[in-house]
Design an enzyme around this catalytic site. Structure first.
Site, mmCIF file in Angstrom:
data_model
loop_
_atom_site.group_PDB
_atom_site.id
_atom_site.type_symbol
_atom_site.label_atom_id
_atom_site.label_comp_id
_atom_site.label_asym_id
_atom_site.label_seq_id
_atom_site.Cartn_x
_atom_site.Cartn_y
_atom_site.Cartn_z
ATOM 1 C CG ASP A 49 1.764 0.825 -6.825
ATOM 2 O OD1 ASP A 49 2.365 0.383 -6.664
ATOM 3 O OD2 ASP A 49 0.682 1.446 -6.594
ATOM 4 C CE1 TYR A 79 -1.704 -4.468 -5.799
ATOM 5 C CE2 TYR A 79 -3.064 -3.652 -4.941
ATOM 6 C CZ TYR A 79 -2.285 -3.382 -5.254
ATOM 7 O OH TYR A 79 -1.267 -2.793 -4.892
ATOM 8 C CG HIS A 139 6.607 1.899 -4.070
ATOM 9 N ND1 HIS A 139 6.597 1.307 -6.040
ATOM 10 C CD2 HIS A 139 5.524 2.507 -4.222
ATOM 11 C CE1 HIS A 139 5.202 0.356 -5.795
ATOM 12 N NE2 HIS A 139 4.546 1.621 -5.320
#
EC number: 3.3.2.10
Length: 367
Positions: A173, A285, A340
Site C-alpha cells: 500500500d 495523501y 488488498h
C-alpha cells in the site's frame, strides 16, 4: 450516481494534470468536493443507525497485548540524527544477516508484517517499522513534514541507522509507493524490491486516466485532501471506517483462517484512536498531489510485484502495466481469492513466492 461522479472526476482530473499553479489546486479541491458528495450516503447510513452513538468515540486507554508482545520480534526505537524523528520498529533475526526492511500501508503499523517477521528471520534481519506519523513512531504536526522527499530521506536514514548500506525493500500500500520511489531514487541501497498491492506511480497515473472505475475506487484520495472531514468520517461509530475495510466481506481479509480477531482489529485502531493521531497519516495523501505530474521512472533492481485478486481499492487489471517501468528481472503474481491486505490474507503463499524470488540468481548490469 457512481457513473456520473466517475465521469466528472475523470474530467476534473485530466484537466488538473494539464495545468499548473493555483488552477491545479482549485481543480484538486473541486475533485475533493465531488468525492465528498459520493460519501454522503455512507455517512447518512452511519448517522441514521443512531445519531448520538455515531459521534461517540475516544482514545483506547491501553494497547492490545498483540501490539506490544515480543512474539514476533524485539521492539526498539531509533532516532534519526538529522531530523530528530524517533522511529518504533520490531526486529527479528541475526544482525549479521542481510536487512529486510518492511514498510506498511494505511491505516496500519508494524503488526501487518507479523507473518513475514516470523518467516524470514532465519535468513534476514527482518525489521518492520512504524512509518513517520504511524504507530509508535513520532508524528510531526506540520503538513509539509510528510512530503515525499522527507519520507524517502527517512528510509535512507533508517537503513544506515540500522547499520546497513543496502536492503531487501518490501512495501505494501503506501509502503509500496515509498518502496517503488525509493528504488528509483536510491537503487544502490536496494538489492531486491518487493511490492504488494501498490502500483508504480507512473503506471497508476496512466491507468487511472483511462479507467474511470479505478478513479472512482480511488476517490478517497481526493476526499482526504479536505481538512477535518476525513478525520471525522474515519472516527464515526467508533472508527468503523478503519475496522470495516479490514474485516468486511467486500474489502477485508478473505482467508477464513487469517481473519482478524477482535484483539487484532484493535491493533489497527489503537493508534488512530488517540487524540490527533489520524491527521499525520492523512497528511501522506495531502502531500500526494505535490508529487505530480509523475514522470516515467525506471526501476533497475530485481522486482517482485504481488497483488490480491480481490483488492477492492486497486484493480488487478493494472498489474501488466508495471513491467514497462522495470528494466531488471521482473516477476508479477496475482494471488487468487486475496484482498488488498495481501501479506495478512495469504501469508503462506506470499512468503513462499518471496522466498523463491530471493533464491533466484540475478545478474543485473547497473548503468
Amino acid at each position: 450516481m457512481q457513473l456520473y461522479l466517475s465521469r466528472l472526476l475523470l474530467i476534473v482530473t485530466r484537466t488538473a494534470l494539464r495545468v499548473t499553479g493555483v488552477f491545479f489546486w482549485v481543480l484538486v479541491y473541486v475533485a475533493a468536493l465531488l468525492a465528498a458528495v459520493s460519501y454522503i450516503p455512507d455517512a447518512l447510513r452511519l448517522l441514521t443507525r443512531g445519531p448520538l452513538s455515531a459521534f461517540r468515540w475516544g482514545p483506547r486507554k491501553a494497547a492490545p497485548a498483540c501490539l506490544t508482545s515480543s512474539a514476533h520480534g524485539q521492539h526498539g526505537y531509533i532516532r534519526m540524527k538529522d531530523s530528530g524523528i524517533r522511529f518504533h520498529y520490531v526486529a527479528s533475526g541475526d544482525k549479521r544477516n542481510p536487512l529486510m526492511l518492511l514498510l506498511h500501508g494505511f491505516p496500519e503499523n508494524w503488526y501487518s508484517w507479523r507473518y513475514q517477521l516470523d518467516e524470514f528471520s532465519n535468513g534476514y534481519r527482518t525489521v518492520a517499522i512504524d512509518l513517520r506519523g504511524f504507530g509508535g513512531s513520532d508524528a510531526p504536526s506540520r503538513l509539509e513534514d510528510y512530503k515525499m522527499e522527507i519520507l524517502l530521506q527517512d528510509l535512507q536514514d533508517l537503513i544506515r541507522g540500522l547499520g546497513y548500506s543496502r536492503c531487501v525493500l518490501v512495501g505494501h500500500d503506501w509502503g509500496g509507493t515509498l518502496a517503488w520511489t525509493f528504488a528509483v531514487r536510491h537503487r544502490d541501497m536496494v538489492t531486491h524490491l518487493i511490492v504488494m498491492n501498490a502500483p508504480h506511480p507512473s503506471a497508476f497515473h496512466d491507468y487511472v486516466l483511462s479507467h474511470p472505475s479505478q478513479l472512482f475506487s480511488s476517490r478517497y484520495v481526493f476526499l482526504f485532501q479536505l481538512p477535518l472531514i476525513p478525520e471525522i468520517l474515519l472516527s464515526l461509530r467508533d472508527f468503523e471506517h478503519i475496522k470495516k475495510p479490514l474485516t468486511d466481506a467486500t474489502h477485508g481479509i478473505q482467508n477464513v483462517e487469517c481473519k482478524l480477531s477482535k484483539e487484532e482489529v484493535e491493533a489497527f485502531v489503537y493508534y488512530p484512536s488517540q487524540k490527533g493521531a489520524l491527521t499525520p497519516p492523512l497528511n501522506y495523501y495531502r502531500n500526494l498531489f505535490g508529487f505530480f505530474p509523475v514522470k516515467a521512472q525506471d526501476v533497475l533492481v530485481p522486482t517482485l510485484l504481488l497483488w490480491g485478486e480481490h483488492d477492492a481499492f486497486l484493480e488487478a487489471a493494472m498489474v501488466p502495466e508495471m513491467q514497462q517501468y522495470v528494466r531488471a528481472p521482473f516477476r508479477a503474481e496475482i494471488i487468487p481469492n486475496a484482498s488488498h491486505w495481501l501479506q495478512q490474507d495469504r501469508p503462506q503463499e506470499v512468503n513462499k513466492i518471496i522466498r523463491d524470488f530471493l533464491k533466484e540468481d540475478f545478474l543485473v548490469h547497473r548503468n
